[in-house]
Motif scaffolding. Structure first.
Motif, mmCIF file in Angstrom:
data_model
loop_
_atom_site.group_PDB
_atom_site.id
_atom_site.type_symbol
_atom_site.label_atom_id
_atom_site.label_comp_id
_atom_site.label_asym_id
_atom_site.label_seq_id
_atom_site.Cartn_x
_atom_site.Cartn_y
_atom_site.Cartn_z
ATOM 1 N N SER A 24 -5.453 5.794 3.169
ATOM 2 C CA SER A 24 -6.146 5.588 1.900
ATOM 3 C C SER A 24 -6.582 6.922 1.319
ATOM 4 N N SER A 25 -7.186 6.855 0.117
ATOM 5 C CA SER A 25 -7.720 8.058 -0.514
ATOM 6 C C SER A 25 -8.862 8.660 0.302
ATOM 7 N N GLY B 280 -9.004 -2.168 -3.047
ATOM 8 C CA GLY B 280 -7.905 -3.108 -3.235
ATOM 9 C C GLY B 280 -7.772 -4.107 -2.098
ATOM 10 N N PHE C 218 -3.905 5.008 -1.432
ATOM 11 C CA PHE C 218 -4.384 3.760 -2.029
ATOM 12 C C PHE C 218 -5.907 3.707 -1.994
ATOM 13 N N GLN C 219 -6.482 2.909 -2.893
ATOM 14 C CA GLN C 219 -7.928 2.777 -3.003
ATOM 15 C C GLN C 219 -8.385 1.605 -2.140
ATOM 16 N N SER D 298 4.518 -1.682 3.323
ATOM 17 C CA SER D 298 4.874 -0.384 2.738
ATOM 18 C C SER D 298 6.379 -0.244 2.865
ATOM 19 N N GLY E 146 -2.404 -0.487 -9.698
ATOM 20 C CA GLY E 146 -1.158 -1.103 -9.246
ATOM 21 C C GLY E 146 -0.305 -1.553 -10.422
ATOM 22 N N LEU F 82 0.842 -1.191 0.000
ATOM 23 C CA LEU F 82 0.000 0.000 0.000
ATOM 24 C C LEU F 82 0.881 1.247 0.000
ATOM 25 N N GLU F 83 0.411 2.282 -0.672
ATOM 26 C CA GLU F 83 1.035 3.599 -0.607
ATOM 27 C C GLU F 83 -0.016 4.601 -0.176
ATOM 28 N N ALA G 183 -1.413 -2.638 -4.591
ATOM 29 C CA ALA G 183 -2.742 -2.041 -4.689
ATOM 30 C C ALA G 183 -2.678 -0.763 -5.516
ATOM 31 N N GLU H 76 -4.022 3.220 -6.763
ATOM 32 C CA GLU H 76 -4.410 4.527 -6.252
ATOM 33 C C GLU H 76 -5.462 5.118 -7.177
#
Length: 315
Positions: free
Chosen positions: A49-50, A16, A12-13, A41, A102, A8-9, A70, A72
């Motif tokens: 997340s977003s 996912g 992320f959505q 990470s 991703g 995850l960054e 995942a 974004e």
């Protein structure tokens, strides 16, 4: 027990994470033979997340058996550390998967060069422009090219994970997980991301009623008069309103609905071409063949052959 790591960054959505939910349900049946799930990470800690929901992660360490990235909402450039880890996964992990956008992470690490890949349809052309060595197919739910897997957007994370579970443990477990998730088992990787009804996007209830009538009565001739009657309009009023709202003529829209239904029947693989043509309103195989050539660039037999080959490669 196989280890699965999901990267995850920030941004992320959340959808996912559905990929891990499918593995979690598989674990309920597999027990000790299942999956050890890790959320990763680059530096560990909380990743947001977003929607600003925080998820705790662990830093990169031992390479998992299956590494997933995942997506974004808006793909961004990745850090050198993330790029190096994902590139190394191409050599050390058994499988690497990009969920939704991703795929951009995998592409930046060079894992998609010369390979077929997909991503969310809204980002597919950007992926192709930024990474011309990738063979992007924007009209697939997921694609497997050797050890590299990519999926389309949102709910296709579930389809991808069900395919990974089937790859590991066979179709019976995959079907069981799908039932527990209350989803279709599983959409073939070659299935289109698009829905003709969504693509037309009519604004008024009257045009929507006509399209719903058409989809539910594909074996009918579906003349303008029949559709206008379903919309409670005169044929002239209906034709004008339909084109204003959809940008298509009624005849073209009906053909799109027939093609979509025919393609689904072909993907299911149980129906002779004569039956597909009859049940979707093309009347005969030749008329269906001409429509497929116009829209897909290949006849129904060619599409059916391509889908069979994709399924065999995934087996």
């Amino acid at each position: 027990m196989r280890q699965v790591g999901l990267i995850l960054e920030d941004g992320f959505q959340l959808m996912g994470l559905a990929a891990l939910a499918a593995f979690e349900l598989a674990n309920a049946e597999l027990g000790a033979a299942g999956y050890r799930l890790t959320v990763l990470s680059e530096h560990g800690g909380t990743v947001r997340s977003s929607m600003n929901a925080g998820i705790e992660t662990v830093p990169f360490g031992v390479m998992p058996d299956t590494l997933m990235a995942a997506g974004e909402l808006v793909p961004s450039d990745i850090s050198p550390g993330l790029r190096e880890f994902v590139a190394r996964a191409g050599q050390e992990a058994r499988r690497v998967a990009g969920v939704c956008t991703g795929a951009f992470v995998l592409a930046q690490a060079g894992l998609l060069d010369g390979r077929a890949a997909t991503t969310h349809w809204a980002h597919a052309r950007d992926l192709q422009q930024r990474f011309p060595k990738v063979r992007v197919d924007e009209d697939r739910i997921f694609i497997r090219d050797g050890p590299i897997w990519t999926s389309a957007g949102m709910s296709s994370a579930i389809d991808l994970t069900l395919a990974l579970i089937e790859d590991d443990h066979g179709p019976a477990l995959s079907r069981s997980v799908a039932r527990k998730m209350v989803v279709y088992h599983r959409r073939p990787g070659g299935q289109s991301q698009f829905s003709a009804m969504l693509e037309l996007e009519p604004r008024s209830d009257r045009v929507r009623r006509a399209l719903t009538h058409a989809r539910e009565h594909l074996r009918n001739p579906l003349s303008v008069e029949e559709l206008a009657d379903a919309a409670s309009l005169s044929p002239r009023q209906f034709s004008r309103l339909f084109r204003e709202e959809t940008g298509q003529s009624p005849a073209k829209a009906v053909e799109m609905l027939r093609l979509e239904a025919a393609r689904v029947m072909l993907e299911e693989g149980r129906h002779p071409l004569d039956v597909v043509a009859r049940d979707t309103g093309f009347a005969d195989r030749d008329r269906m063949r001409r429509a497929f050539l116009r829209h897909y660039g290949q006849p129904p037999t060619g599409l059916k052959r391509s889908l069979r080959l994709m399924e065999e490669e995934a087996a």
